[in-house]
Design a protein around this motif. Structure first.
Motif, mmCIF file in Angstrom:
data_model
loop_
_atom_site.group_PDB
_atom_site.id
_atom_site.type_symbol
_atom_site.label_atom_id
_atom_site.label_comp_id
_atom_site.label_asym_id
_atom_site.label_seq_id
_atom_site.Cartn_x
_atom_site.Cartn_y
_atom_site.Cartn_z
ATOM 1 N N GLY A 118 3.210 -2.656 -3.927
ATOM 2 C CA GLY A 118 2.697 -3.970 -3.599
ATOM 3 C C GLY A 118 1.564 -3.913 -2.601
ATOM 4 O O GLY A 118 1.175 -2.844 -2.120
ATOM 5 N N GLU B 226 -1.757 -8.845 2.939
ATOM 6 C CA GLU B 226 -3.024 -9.449 3.355
ATOM 7 C C GLU B 226 -4.172 -8.450 3.440
ATOM 8 O O GLU B 226 -5.324 -8.805 3.217
ATOM 9 C CB GLU B 226 -2.847 -10.107 4.733
ATOM 10 C CG GLU B 226 -2.012 -11.367 4.663
ATOM 11 C CD GLU B 226 -2.270 -12.254 5.856
ATOM 12 O OE1 GLU B 226 -2.383 -11.698 6.962
ATOM 13 O OE2 GLU B 226 -2.353 -13.474 5.667
ATOM 14 N N GLN B 227 -3.850 -7.181 3.797
ATOM 15 C CA GLN B 227 -4.936 -6.187 3.963
ATOM 16 C C GLN B 227 -5.378 -5.619 2.621
ATOM 17 O O GLN B 227 -6.291 -4.793 2.567
ATOM 18 C CB GLN B 227 -4.482 -5.047 4.883
ATOM 19 C CG GLN B 227 -4.218 -5.452 6.314
ATOM 20 C CD GLN B 227 -2.838 -6.080 6.502
ATOM 21 O OE1 GLN B 227 -1.972 -5.975 5.639
ATOM 22 N NE2 GLN B 227 -2.642 -6.756 7.619
ATOM 23 N N GLY C 105 2.092 -3.921 7.401
ATOM 24 C CA GLY C 105 2.807 -3.387 6.241
ATOM 25 C C GLY C 105 4.315 -3.319 6.415
ATOM 26 O O GLY C 105 5.002 -2.707 5.602
ATOM 27 N N GLY D 193 6.385 -5.533 5.870
ATOM 28 C CA GLY D 193 7.044 -6.147 4.725
ATOM 29 C C GLY D 193 7.197 -7.648 4.822
ATOM 30 O O GLY D 193 6.768 -8.275 5.801
#
Ligand SMILES: Nc1ncnc2c1ncn2[C@@H]1O[C@H](COP(=O)(O)OP(=O)(O)OP(=O)(O)O)[C@@H](O)[C@H]1O
Ligand SMILES: [Mg+2]
Length: 109
Positions: free
Chosen positions: A35, A38-39, A87, A89
């Motif tokens: 997955g 935003e980055q 990251g 989650g």
């Protein structure tokens, strides 16, 4: 009932699983997923150039709980999965209509 779907860093999974066990959350379904958030992935230095990896490996946990257990579940996952870095989650919560135990036909709503 609610379906709680948590997408976490693979390296946090064992710790999250242990925390869930300690709080009495037994049942879960785990998938290896990929997955991005935003980055939109990460950019790495690779052989002198830049390489973008847009879909990163994550672990997805699916856990069905009673409405009254959702807050406790979310707090448990959040605390155990957090490193404070990007990251870490996300957690998604959905209403769930029914579950049926196949062995007994027992139904929960
Ligand atoms: N809007 C979304 N829809 C579906 N899945 C998502 C969404 N945002 C994030 N995810 C899933 O969650 C995983 C982890 O996302 P991530 O932690 O990078 O979220 P973020 O919003 O970018 O937060 P952070 O800024 O902390 O990185 C992604 O790899 C993806 O699987
Ligand atoms: Mg992100």
């Amino acid at each position: 009932m609610k379906m709680v779907k948590a997408i976490i860093k693979p390296e946090r999974f064992e710790f999250v699983k242990k925390a869930l066990e300690e709080k009495g959350f037994a049942g879960m379904t785990i998938s290896e997923v990929k997955g991005r958030g935003e980055q939109k992935g990460i950019t790495l230095q690779y052989r002198g150039g830049l390489m973008t990896v847009d879909l990163l490996p994550k672990i997805q946990l699916e856990i069905v709980v009673r409405d009254t257990d959702v807050d406790n579940l979310v707090a448990t996952i959040t605390e155990a999965a957090r490193t404070g870095k990007i990251g870490d989650g996300k957690i998604f919560i959905m209403p769930l209509e029914k579950s049926i135990r196949i062995r007994t036909g027992e139904m929960e709503t």
